[in-house]
Write an enzyme that holds these catalytic residues in place. Structure first.
Site, PDB file in Angstrom:
ATOM      1  N   GLY A  12       0.828  -1.209   0.000  1.00  0.00           N
ATOM      2  CA  GLY A  12       0.000   0.000   0.000  1.00  0.00           C
ATOM      3  C   GLY A  12       0.858   1.254   0.000  1.00  0.00           C
ATOM      4  O   GLY A  12       0.506   2.280   0.593  1.00  0.00           O
ATOM      5  N   ALA A  14       1.659   3.622  -1.996  1.00  0.00           N
ATOM      6  CA  ALA A  14       1.214   4.914  -2.525  1.00  0.00           C
ATOM      7  C   ALA A  14      -0.029   5.442  -1.808  1.00  0.00           C
ATOM      8  O   ALA A  14      -0.520   6.524  -2.134  1.00  0.00           O
ATOM      9  CB  ALA A  14       0.929   4.807  -4.024  1.00  0.00           C
ATOM     10  N   ARG A  93     -13.322  -0.743   4.746  1.00  0.00           N
ATOM     11  CA  ARG A  93     -14.728  -1.123   4.864  1.00  0.00           C
ATOM     12  C   ARG A  93     -15.587  -0.168   4.048  1.00  0.00           C
ATOM     13  O   ARG A  93     -15.516   1.050   4.228  1.00  0.00           O
ATOM     14  CB  ARG A  93     -15.133  -1.074   6.335  1.00  0.00           C
ATOM     15  CG  ARG A  93     -16.475  -1.703   6.648  1.00  0.00           C
ATOM     16  CD  ARG A  93     -16.602  -1.855   8.152  1.00  0.00           C
ATOM     17  NE  ARG A  93     -17.847  -2.416   8.588  1.00  0.00           N
ATOM     18  CZ  ARG A  93     -18.067  -2.837   9.833  1.00  0.00           C
ATOM     19  NH1 ARG A  93     -17.108  -2.760  10.726  1.00  0.00           N
ATOM     20  NH2 ARG A  93     -19.224  -3.339  10.182  1.00  0.00           N
ATOM     21  N   VAL A 130      -0.493  -3.402   9.596  1.00  0.00           N
ATOM     22  CA  VAL A 130      -1.138  -2.125   9.908  1.00  0.00           C
ATOM     23  C   VAL A 130      -2.540  -2.079   9.311  1.00  0.00           C
ATOM     24  O   VAL A 130      -3.472  -1.536   9.890  1.00  0.00           O
ATOM     25  CB  VAL A 130      -0.286  -0.952   9.375  1.00  0.00           C
ATOM     26  CG1 VAL A 130      -0.907   0.394   9.734  1.00  0.00           C
ATOM     27  CG2 VAL A 130       1.146  -1.040   9.900  1.00  0.00           C
ATOM     28  N   ASP A 160      -3.054   3.421  19.226  1.00  0.00           N
ATOM     29  CA  ASP A 160      -4.033   3.467  20.317  1.00  0.00           C
ATOM     30  C   ASP A 160      -3.347   3.814  21.645  1.00  0.00           C
ATOM     31  O   ASP A 160      -3.867   4.598  22.436  1.00  0.00           O
ATOM     32  CB  ASP A 160      -4.751   2.116  20.438  1.00  0.00           C
ATOM     33  CG  ASP A 160      -5.316   1.665  19.111  1.00  0.00           C
ATOM     34  OD1 ASP A 160      -6.109   2.408  18.535  1.00  0.00           O
ATOM     35  OD2 ASP A 160      -4.938   0.573  18.642  1.00  0.00           O
ATOM     36  N   HIS A 188      -7.385  -4.310  17.875  1.00  0.00           N
ATOM     37  CA  HIS A 188      -7.395  -2.926  17.393  1.00  0.00           C
ATOM     38  C   HIS A 188      -8.767  -2.675  16.764  1.00  0.00           C
ATOM     39  O   HIS A 188      -8.974  -2.795  15.571  1.00  0.00           O
ATOM     40  CB  HIS A 188      -6.290  -2.687  16.370  1.00  0.00           C
ATOM     41  CG  HIS A 188      -6.383  -1.344  15.711  1.00  0.00           C
ATOM     42  ND1 HIS A 188      -6.185  -0.172  16.401  1.00  0.00           N
ATOM     43  CD2 HIS A 188      -6.685  -0.986  14.441  1.00  0.00           C
ATOM     44  CE1 HIS A 188      -6.356   0.852  15.575  1.00  0.00           C
ATOM     45  NE2 HIS A 188      -6.661   0.376  14.386  1.00  0.00           N
TER      46      HIS A 188
END
Length: 328
Positions: A12, A14, A93, A130, A160, A188
């Site tokens: 991921g 970019a 999501r 992550v 967190d 998480h």
């Protein structure tokens, strides 16, 4: 004499978090001012053009520590020789999407990444997930990476922890560096438990400085749990920069000894400690020694309130594991 470069793979790359993260890695924030790095940047095919733009910016920074950059959409190429794999990319999501749907969609992604890490990464590879839902994505990657020890897989709850420290510092009228022994327990997600009962302000229990138990058991916990949603509401975008900072903090905590008497929050593969099912990826208090070996801190006392919160978040992790059982 320059050190041998560390190879860091980022998925991921970019995306918003990737964009905030790469410059921190290349500048030395993650591994220190004397450690050169090779970056292997992984994107899906539609993101490759944007990734080229990010690489142009990395070039334009002329970072002394940045040794080499590879851009690819091929997973085995992307994880080749990786000492650290930072799995940032995931499918967010969407409207009307149930959490179970999200788990399934991401499951396929993290199965492939786990297999590619096992196939081409360095023997000492460590993997930090992550991309959300990060605990169960890490569980899937771990179970797909045959031959890579379970203790090399982590999911991030440091953001967190940082959020919790910030809230306690503001309420207590102290600096966030005065807060120690803050643990995020469990998932998480909105069930996570930021444990104020064991946290300290200037070495003393939080409750000696903050006597408002109603706030500690109510608003404090819900603020930490819902902080990401609050930032999206305020900013119109997710908390990418603070998430990237959490990644940097996590890796630094795993590569440097934990200060005496303190601990940090990282989701790891449970060995059954604190009644958390062995094999679940759950956040617990972690301590790291001078050689970079980590252990779950033993003997942290949990009162009835804390146990109830821990039970709820562990149950959610069980439910998530059951939802992706066919991938494990």
């Amino acid at each position: 004499m320059m050190k041998t470069p560390i190879t860091v793979s980022v998925t991921g790359a970019a995306g918003n978090i990737g964009y905030a993260l790469l410059f921190r890695i290349a500048s030395g924030s993650m591994f220190g001012p004397e450690q050169p790095v090779n970056l292997r940047l992984i994107e899906i095919e539609p993101g490759m053009k944007a990734l080229q733009g990010v690489i142009m910016e990395l070039d334009d920074c002329a970072f002394p520590l940045l040794n080499d950059v590879v851009a690819t959409s091929d997973l085995e190429e992307g994880f080749k020789g990786a000492n650290w794999a930072l799995l940032v990319g995931s499918v967010p999501r969407g409207p009307g999407m149930e959490r179970g749907d999200l788990l399934k969609v991401n499951g396929g992604i993290f199965t492939g990444q786990g297999k590619a890490i096992a196939a081409t990464a360095a023997d000492d590879v460590r993997v930090l997930v992550v991309g959300n839902p990060c605990n169960t994505n890490a569980l899937i990657a771990m179970n797909s990476a045959e031959g890579v020890p379970n203790d090399r897989f982590f999911a991030m709850t440091r953001l967190d922890e940082n959020r919790a420290k910030s809230q306690l510092a503001a309420k207590g009228g102290v600096h966030n560096s005065d807060i120690t022994n803050m643990c995020i327990w469990g998932n998480h997600s909105a069930t996570q438990y930021p444990d104020y009962t064991n946290a300290k302000i200037n070495g003393k229990p939080v409750t000696e400085t903050i006597t408002d138990t109603e706030w500690l058991q109510g608003e404090f916990i819900s603020t930490v749990q819902q902080r990401g949603a609050a930032i999206i509401k305020a900013r119109g975008a997710s908390s990418a920069a603070s998430a990237a900072n959490g990644v940097v903090d996590t890796v630094r905590s795993l590569t440097n000894p934990t200060p005496e008497g303190d601990w940090t929050s990282i989701a790891v593969c449970s060995d059954g400690s604190y009644g958390i099912d062995a094999g679940l990826i759950a956040s617990m208090p972690i301590r790291v020694d001078a050689e970079g070996n980590w252990d779950v801190v033993p003997g942290v006392e949990l009162d009835a309130f804390s146990k109830e919160k821990l039970d709820a978040t562990v149950q959610e992790l069980r439910d998530e594991k059951a939802a992706v059982a066919d991938l494990l």
